[in-house]
Scaffold this active site. Sequence first.
Site, mmCIF file in Angstrom:
data_model
loop_
_atom_site.group_PDB
_atom_site.id
_atom_site.type_symbol
_atom_site.label_atom_id
_atom_site.label_comp_id
_atom_site.label_asym_id
_atom_site.label_seq_id
_atom_site.Cartn_x
_atom_site.Cartn_y
_atom_site.Cartn_z
ATOM 1 N N HIS A 1 0.245 -15.437 3.378
ATOM 2 C CA HIS A 1 0.870 -14.813 2.203
ATOM 3 C C HIS A 1 2.217 -14.164 2.517
ATOM 4 O O HIS A 1 2.971 -13.823 1.617
ATOM 5 C CB HIS A 1 -0.070 -13.763 1.605
ATOM 6 C CG HIS A 1 -1.284 -14.371 0.968
ATOM 7 N ND1 HIS A 1 -1.452 -14.442 -0.391
ATOM 8 C CD2 HIS A 1 -2.368 -14.970 1.512
ATOM 9 C CE1 HIS A 1 -2.602 -15.044 -0.653
ATOM 10 N NE2 HIS A 1 -3.183 -15.370 0.484
ATOM 11 N N ASP B 1 10.174 -10.501 1.878
ATOM 12 C CA ASP B 1 8.911 -10.542 1.134
ATOM 13 C C ASP B 1 8.429 -11.987 1.081
ATOM 14 O O ASP B 1 9.232 -12.886 0.837
ATOM 15 C CB ASP B 1 9.167 -10.041 -0.309
ATOM 16 C CG ASP B 1 7.986 -9.281 -0.889
ATOM 17 O OD1 ASP B 1 6.837 -9.561 -0.472
ATOM 18 O OD2 ASP B 1 8.201 -8.417 -1.753
HETATM 19 P P1 ADQ Z 1 2.298 -7.413 -1.613
HETATM 20 O O1 ADQ Z 1 3.177 -7.099 -0.471
HETATM 21 O O2 ADQ Z 1 1.279 -6.406 -1.945
HETATM 22 O O3 ADQ Z 1 1.597 -8.845 -1.438
HETATM 23 P P2 ADQ Z 1 3.355 -8.273 -4.310
HETATM 24 O O4 ADQ Z 1 3.405 -9.754 -4.267
HETATM 25 O O5 ADQ Z 1 4.488 -7.669 -5.050
HETATM 26 O O6 ADQ Z 1 3.334 -7.611 -2.871
HETATM 27 O O7 ADQ Z 1 2.012 -7.859 -5.009
HETATM 28 C C1 ADQ Z 1 1.723 -6.546 -5.332
HETATM 29 C C2 ADQ Z 1 0.616 -6.518 -6.381
HETATM 30 O O8 ADQ Z 1 0.178 -5.175 -6.499
HETATM 31 C C3 ADQ Z 1 1.107 -6.961 -7.747
HETATM 32 O O9 ADQ Z 1 0.128 -7.758 -8.365
HETATM 33 C C4 ADQ Z 1 1.298 -5.643 -8.491
HETATM 34 O O10 ADQ Z 1 1.051 -5.708 -9.870
HETATM 35 C C5 ADQ Z 1 0.292 -4.747 -7.831
HETATM 36 N N1 ADQ Z 1 0.775 -3.360 -7.875
HETATM 37 C C6 ADQ Z 1 1.945 -2.885 -7.431
HETATM 38 N N2 ADQ Z 1 2.065 -1.578 -7.672
HETATM 39 C C7 ADQ Z 1 0.932 -1.206 -8.284
HETATM 40 C C8 ADQ Z 1 0.439 0.054 -8.792
HETATM 41 N N3 ADQ Z 1 1.134 1.177 -8.703
HETATM 42 N N4 ADQ Z 1 -0.781 0.043 -9.348
HETATM 43 C C9 ADQ Z 1 -1.497 -1.090 -9.425
HETATM 44 N N5 ADQ Z 1 -1.086 -2.271 -8.967
HETATM 45 C C10 ADQ Z 1 0.103 -2.337 -8.398
HETATM 46 C C11 ADQ Z 1 1.566 -9.836 -0.390
HETATM 47 C C12 ADQ Z 1 2.931 -10.314 0.102
HETATM 48 C C13 ADQ Z 1 3.755 -10.808 -1.087
HETATM 49 C C14 ADQ Z 1 2.993 -11.912 -1.829
HETATM 50 C C15 ADQ Z 1 1.575 -11.482 -2.133
HETATM 51 C C16 ADQ Z 1 0.728 -12.625 -2.676
HETATM 52 O O11 ADQ Z 1 3.618 -9.287 0.782
HETATM 53 O O12 ADQ Z 1 5.012 -11.300 -0.665
HETATM 54 O O13 ADQ Z 1 3.646 -12.201 -3.048
HETATM 55 O O14 ADQ Z 1 0.916 -10.976 -0.973
HETATM 56 O O15 ADQ Z 1 0.745 -13.716 -1.830
#
Ligand code: ADQ
Length: 475
Positions: free
Chosen positions: A172, A381
Amino acid sequence: DKPKRRPAMKSAFVVVANRLPVDQTTDPDGTVRWRRSPGGLVTALEPVMRANKGAWIGWSGSSDDGDERQEPFDEAGMHLIPMQLTSDDVEEYYEGFSNGTLWPLYHDVIAQPVFHREWWDAYTKVNERFARAAAEVADEGAVVWVHDYQLQLVPEMLRALRPDLRIGFFLHIPFPPNELFARLPWRRQILRGLLGADLVGFQRPGAAANFLRLTRRMLGHQTQADRAILADGRIVRAGAFPISIDMAELEEIARRPETEARAQEIRDEIGNPDKVFLGIDRLDYTKGIGERIKAFFELLNEGELSPEEATFLQVATPSRERVEEYKALRNDVELLVGRVNGAHGRIGRPAMTYLHNSFVRTELAALYRAADVMVVTPLRDGMNLVAKEFIACRYDNTGTLILSEFAGAADELRQALLVNPYDVDGLKQALLQAVRVEPREASRKMRAMRRYLAEHDVDRWANTFLEKLAGRPEL
Ligand code: ADQ
């Protein structure tokens, strides 16, 4: 509901991930309950899980050493197999090797990776436990899908135990080039671990290319366009499978009248500025939170923007709070927010609103609806789902996305305002451009991104990967 226990069963489809797709909660009377955790991965895999008596192996999230063994149970239509970690495992395998060594190394060394041999030993040991659990539950010829950087040794270990299985692996997060990966004292072991899979998936084509180049360079394997050919003739394919979101589900939430009402309430509560900038991230040093606040701060300092024109709403989910870098980051961000508000806020009207909290999906949808400009500026990311979630919620084709070139999503969302987050002047330009954009131009771009996402949702991601995994290697 009380979890139902049942005897050992075999599954034709097994997911192995660091975490289970449910969270454990304990009632005051000590009753343990499980709640399905929100997240695209579970949603995407649910149809496959149901059709194949799917099993999911993962850590429950608790780390009480004295706990009795957690038995497998069925919940939300899935067979769940909890893996128990001791507090030492959590410290060495999870916080240590996964998040103190691999996470910074794979994210361009934004923070210094720490190399400890004890952490590596714990990583190996925990990976072995996950591999054994998968070997036990997988039916003859089953498909096993292993996820992410915490479990890179599982494919090789599992293949040794069960050569009959079809094994897929998906990373991921980014996969670094040789210049960074070569630092890892256990670089060959990790590559061999991954090569235990039949198919290794990455977010971006560049990551797949890095992986194949490294297997050639460090292990001497032959490689062709999308595959490595091992000495014994076995073929391991590698490719890009950009992950996505459940667009329809999120859009449905965004369209509800109560979501719209809540979005309006949020705008009222932050003083009804003309424009709202929004950032939503896990509080992580890879996300470029400080960089974007700094750009906004300078625009206020220089009088290019006023808090009446634009305020910044930054939501930061607490994350890895026991790891040193994360404590330092929290201090830095909170200091910066204090500075911005100290200089530009007035009583009852802050220039920035900062929330260090986790929110339910309905509230997140209201936040996405309340914003005019979504500011996604990671320094690196894998993908970044927040950018895609924002687009999913903008069913009226309004709003502007500022997106870092260093997020995987930048390969796909070409109509976003693409920025280099290290370039503060460039970031400032983008913030100004976003508040001053012609509504027609913004809407044309949003429409194009929405069309793309509607086609490329998380179902398509899972199906594409699984079809490729099921296919013969010659294909
Ligand atoms: P993350 O680094 O966690 O994921 P991201 O892809 O942005 O990053 O996903 C974050 C998730 O958490 C989103 O679904 C978002 O809605 C949720 N989220 C963020 N802030 C929140 C809050 N305050 N309350 C509740 N939910 C919240 C890792 C990798 C990414 C990749 C994903 C999926 O780092 O690059 O996109 O996995 O493969």
